[in-house]
Motif scaffolding. Structure first.
Motif, PDB file in Angstrom:
ATOM      1  N   LEU A  62      33.657  -1.977  71.776  1.00 21.56           N
ATOM      2  CA  LEU A  62      32.194  -1.955  71.693  1.00 21.56           C
ATOM      3  C   LEU A  62      31.721  -1.036  70.572  1.00 21.56           C
ATOM      4  N   GLY A  63      32.304   0.142  70.475  1.00 15.95           N
ATOM      5  CA  GLY A  63      31.878   1.103  69.463  1.00 15.95           C
ATOM      6  C   GLY A  63      32.128   0.619  68.047  1.00 15.95           C
ATOM      7  N   TYR A  64      33.318   0.094  67.781  1.00  8.81           N
ATOM      8  CA  TYR A  64      33.611  -0.409  66.439  1.00  8.81           C
ATOM      9  C   TYR A  64      32.702  -1.584  66.086  1.00  8.81           C
ATOM     10  N   GLY A  65      32.424  -2.441  67.072  1.00  5.52           N
ATOM     11  CA  GLY A  65      31.510  -3.557  66.826  1.00  5.52           C
ATOM     12  C   GLY A  65      30.117  -3.075  66.456  1.00  5.52           C
ATOM     13  N   ILE A  91      43.485   3.259  60.630  1.00  3.77           N
ATOM     14  CA  ILE A  91      43.552   2.974  59.200  1.00  3.77           C
ATOM     15  C   ILE A  91      42.343   2.135  58.781  1.00  3.77           C
ATOM     16  N   LEU A  92      42.019   1.131  59.596  1.00  2.00           N
ATOM     17  CA  LEU A  92      40.876   0.273  59.307  1.00  2.00           C
ATOM     18  C   LEU A  92      39.555   1.037  59.426  1.00  2.00           C
ATOM     19  N   SER A  93      39.370   1.711  60.554  1.00  2.00           N
ATOM     20  CA  SER A  93      38.096   2.389  60.788  1.00  2.00           C
ATOM     21  C   SER A  93      37.911   3.599  59.885  1.00  2.00           C
ATOM     22  N   GLY A  94      39.017   4.212  59.434  1.00  2.00           N
ATOM     23  CA  GLY A  94      38.904   5.345  58.522  1.00  2.00           C
ATOM     24  C   GLY A  94      38.237   4.964  57.220  1.00  2.00           C
ATOM     25  N   SER A 123      37.530  -3.486  65.503  1.00  2.00           N
ATOM     26  CA  SER A 123      37.074  -3.934  66.818  1.00  2.00           C
ATOM     27  C   SER A 123      37.937  -5.081  67.331  1.00  2.00           C
ATOM     28  N   LEU A 124      38.222  -6.032  66.464  1.00  2.00           N
ATOM     29  CA  LEU A 124      39.035  -7.181  66.856  1.00  2.00           C
ATOM     30  C   LEU A 124      40.457  -6.753  67.206  1.00  2.00           C
ATOM     31  N   PHE A 125      41.018  -5.846  66.421  1.00  2.00           N
ATOM     32  CA  PHE A 125      42.409  -5.445  66.619  1.00  2.00           C
ATOM     33  C   PHE A 125      42.587  -4.658  67.915  1.00  2.00           C
ATOM     34  N   VAL A 126      41.726  -3.659  68.139  1.00  2.00           N
ATOM     35  CA  VAL A 126      41.896  -2.835  69.339  1.00  2.00           C
ATOM     36  C   VAL A 126      41.586  -3.645  70.594  1.00  2.00           C
ATOM     37  N   GLY A 148      37.755   1.395  80.827  1.00  2.00           N
ATOM     38  CA  GLY A 148      38.980   1.694  80.102  1.00  2.00           C
ATOM     39  C   GLY A 148      38.731   1.920  78.625  1.00  2.00           C
ATOM     40  N   ARG A 149      39.748   2.431  77.944  1.00  2.00           N
ATOM     41  CA  ARG A 149      39.602   2.726  76.515  1.00  2.00           C
ATOM     42  C   ARG A 149      39.354   1.466  75.691  1.00  2.00           C
ATOM     43  N   ARG A 150      40.041   0.392  75.999  1.00  2.00           N
ATOM     44  CA  ARG A 150      39.977  -0.816  75.166  1.00  2.00           C
ATOM     45  C   ARG A 150      38.552  -1.386  75.079  1.00  2.00           C
ATOM     46  N   PRO A 151      37.867  -1.631  76.185  1.00  2.00           N
ATOM     47  CA  PRO A 151      36.496  -2.152  76.066  1.00  2.00           C
ATOM     48  C   PRO A 151      35.552  -1.161  75.366  1.00  2.00           C
ATOM     49  N   GLY A 152      35.699   0.130  75.686  1.00  2.00           N
ATOM     50  CA  GLY A 152      34.809   1.125  75.093  1.00  2.00           C
ATOM     51  C   GLY A 152      34.949   1.214  73.589  1.00  2.00           C
ATOM     52  N   LEU A 153      36.188   1.295  73.093  1.00  2.00           N
ATOM     53  CA  LEU A 153      36.411   1.383  71.654  1.00  2.00           C
ATOM     54  C   LEU A 153      36.019   0.091  70.944  1.00  2.00           C
TER      55      LEU A 153
END
Length: 438
Positions: A91-94, A31-34, A197-200, A84-89
């Protein structure tokens, strides 16, 4: 009437207890990134036209952040594979947040090189938005994999609809801060990406990809309706069965076609509208409806993928894209309603193709290299989208909007015919359980 299809075999592939929590976290994040994704898409072409002074170069921003997304997809895919998914996502949102700030700075200093750099970095954020759909499928059972992917995409709709609708408001806010109005949506993108980024990073625990590595390998699409095929053969690149590589390539091809046709027409529609007397607010509403259709149609796509099959759903998506392109081709330039209908259909067709193609890739990707392969597939999709975006400006500048939409209709029609032929091709596998329903 005799049907060769049977319900997907989910025996031995029960839903993981953490799946619901993972989906809830991804829903909020999307919702946020959209909102961040939609804001940039809405004004990117208009910003380029203003700063570069050329309609023929209006497709450059979309191409740049698509190229950035391709680089991001590869990098984030590898990061997910390793950590893992958490660090990768995260990083990307940041990266998307930082890129948004660079775009704002570029408009303030009227710097085209800084604009291009900002759009490339911003693209990393868009890669995370798309790669999150695979995280939704990591722990899903085979019979619900399509719906898991569609749930994540559906969540993007709230932000995608709100983003274009806030173009005017954010433009006024930017103006009040002595920042060019067209930079306003990128202020929204910064806030949205930073929050995602903060939430995920805080809540995506346990990590779905790390858990999935301890589960049985992914079910093959020959257990899904409409996709019966030969059993995987041994061999293939780096130990991956050739049949799995073929299925991943087929899924990527479906996503490529959907992305190219969609992004080319979507990118140039705001330019086409403003050139024929429509305001930026009206163009924003049309893009908002398009974005809503792209994601709100996800539940339908997920249901069809799981119940009807991957290939038939992909074929339906190509057919809808054909109708959408033809609707845009024949739409009177002064009719905002007709163009809105064309872009709504364009969004639905894209979603059908994207969900079915994603599920094909998720079905076949080996669990020990899943994220890396998925990122690689998205690289191809995004590079193709960048090419379509660049070509869209050139085609419109040289032959007009009808040339662009006519070519889009032809590409989608060829794909629809090819997918129909593939689905009708005789199968060599053992016949599925017959369903004697009329």
């Amino acid at each position: 009437m005799v049907s060769r299809t049977a319900p997907p075999d989910t025996k031995g592939h029960e839903e993981h207890p953490a799946q619901r929590r993972v989906l809830r976290v991804l829903v909020v994040t999307q919702i946020l990134s959209g909102a961040a994704l939609a804001a940039g898409i809405t004004v990117g072409a208009l910003l380029a036209e203003e700063m570069l002074g050329s309609t023929g170069l209006a497709g450059v921003p979309s191409a740049l952040f698509t190229i950035g997304a391709a680089v991001g997809a590869a990098g984030i895919g590898r990061a997910c594979q390793r950590w893992g998914r958490r660090p990768g996502l995260t990083l990307g949102y940041g990266g998307g947040a930082f890129g948004s700030l660079l775009v704002v700075a570029a408009t303030m200093y009227d710097s085209v090189p800084l604009l291009f750099l900002g759009l490339l970095v911003y693209g990393a954020g868009t890669a995370s938005v798309m790669l999150a759909r695979y995280a939704g499928a990591d722990l899903a059972s085979p019979g619900r994999r399509g719906r898991a992917v569609s749930t994540v995409l559906f969540a993007t709709a709230a932000g995608a609809v709100a983003g274009p609708g806030l173009v005017g408001v954010m433009g006024d806010l930017a103006h009040s801060w002595d920042i060019p109005r067209l930079a306003g949506p990128f202020l929204l993108a910064f806030a949205a990406f930073a929050s995602a980024s903060l939430f995920v990073g805080t809540f995506l625990r346990p990590d779905p990809l790390l858990l999935a590595r301890d589960m049985p390998g992914p079910a093959k699409p020959d257990t899904a309706p409409g996709d019966e095929g030969p059993a995987p053969a041994a061999g293939g690149l780096k130990g991956v069965p050739r049949e799995d590589l073929r299925r991943m390539a087929a899924g990527a091809a479906v996503m490529v076609l959907s992305q190219v046709v969609m992004i080319a027409i979507m990118t140039m529609t705001p330019i086409h509208m403003t050139d024929h007397g429509h305001g930026t607010g009206t163009a924003g509403i049309v893009i908002g409806l398009h974005m809503a259709a792209m994601y709100l149609s996800s539940p339908l796509s997920g249901h069809l993928v799981d119940r009807v099959g991957r290939t038939p759903t992909a074929g339906l998506g190509a057919a809808v894209l054909t109708v959408a392109a033809l609707t845009a081709y024949f739409a009177p330039p002064a009719s905002g309603a007709a163009l809105a209908l064309a872009l709504v259909l364009l969004g639905i067709g894209w979603n059908l193709g994207f969900v079915s193609g994603t599920t094909m890739v998720a079905d076949a990707a080996p669990s020990d290299r899943r994220a890396a392969y998925q990122g690689l597939m998205d690289v191809g999709v995004l590079i193709a989208g960048a090419g379509g975006s660049l070509a869209s400006g050139v085609l419109v500048a040289s032959g007009g909007f009808r040339l662009l939409t006519g070519i889009g209709a032809a590409l989608a029609l060829v794909s629809a015919v090819a997918l129909a032929a593939r689905h009708a091709r005789p199968r060599t596998a053992a016949p599925a359980t017959e369903d004697h329903t009329v």
